[in-house]
Design an enzyme around this catalytic site. Structure first.
Site, PDB file in Angstrom:
ATOM      1  CG  LEU A  14      52.114  42.426 -88.796  1.00 36.86           C
ATOM      2  CD1 LEU A  14      52.870  41.133 -88.879  1.00 36.86           C
ATOM      3  CD2 LEU A  14      50.706  42.205 -88.382  1.00 36.86           C
ATOM      4  CG  HIS A  15      57.211  47.664 -90.414  1.00 39.60           C
ATOM      5  ND1 HIS A  15      57.041  48.405 -91.562  1.00 39.60           N
ATOM      6  CD2 HIS A  15      57.942  46.572 -90.763  1.00 39.60           C
ATOM      7  CE1 HIS A  15      57.673  47.793 -92.569  1.00 39.60           C
ATOM      8  NE2 HIS A  15      58.212  46.672 -92.107  1.00 39.60           N
ATOM      9  CB  ALA A  16      53.508  51.395 -91.370  1.00 39.02           C
ATOM     10  CD  GLU A  90      58.905  43.813 -94.189  1.00 44.21           C
ATOM     11  OE1 GLU A  90      59.335  43.286 -93.147  1.00 44.21           O
ATOM     12  OE2 GLU A  90      58.663  44.999 -94.273  1.00 44.21           O
TER      13      GLU A  90
END
Length: 90
Positions: A14-16, A90
């Site tokens: 859970l990056h930006a 993603e």
């Protein structure tokens, strides 16, 4: 109050960008929604705050717990769990 757990499956966690997608989805609900990194034992944070969600440092394989309380808690939990399980785009 509804609670559910799932595992972060997307490669980059859970990056930006996925965190923004997650928090925007959470913001659609009136319920109070909290998220916790169960792998590290973090405290619960507001699932509608991108900055708070990012502080949980959730990588692939992280077990998370979502808790929702309010009029649309069932739909909120189902929607957000499905979003995480889908890989957050993603």
């Amino acid at each position: 109050m509804k609670t559910a757990e799932t595992i972060v499956v997307n490669e980059s966690g859970l990056h930006a960008r996925p965190a923004v997608l997650f928090t925007r989805s959470a913001a659609q609900f009136t319920s109070d929604i909290r998220i916790r990194n169960m792998t590290t034992g973090s405290q619960e944070v507001n699932a509608k705050s991108t900055m708070r969600v990012l502080t949980l440092a959730m990588v692939k394989g992280t077990c998370i717990r979502l808790t929702a309380e309010g009029a649309d808690e069932d739909e909120a939990i189902q929607t957000l769990i499905a979003l995480v399980d889908s890989g957050l785009g993603e």
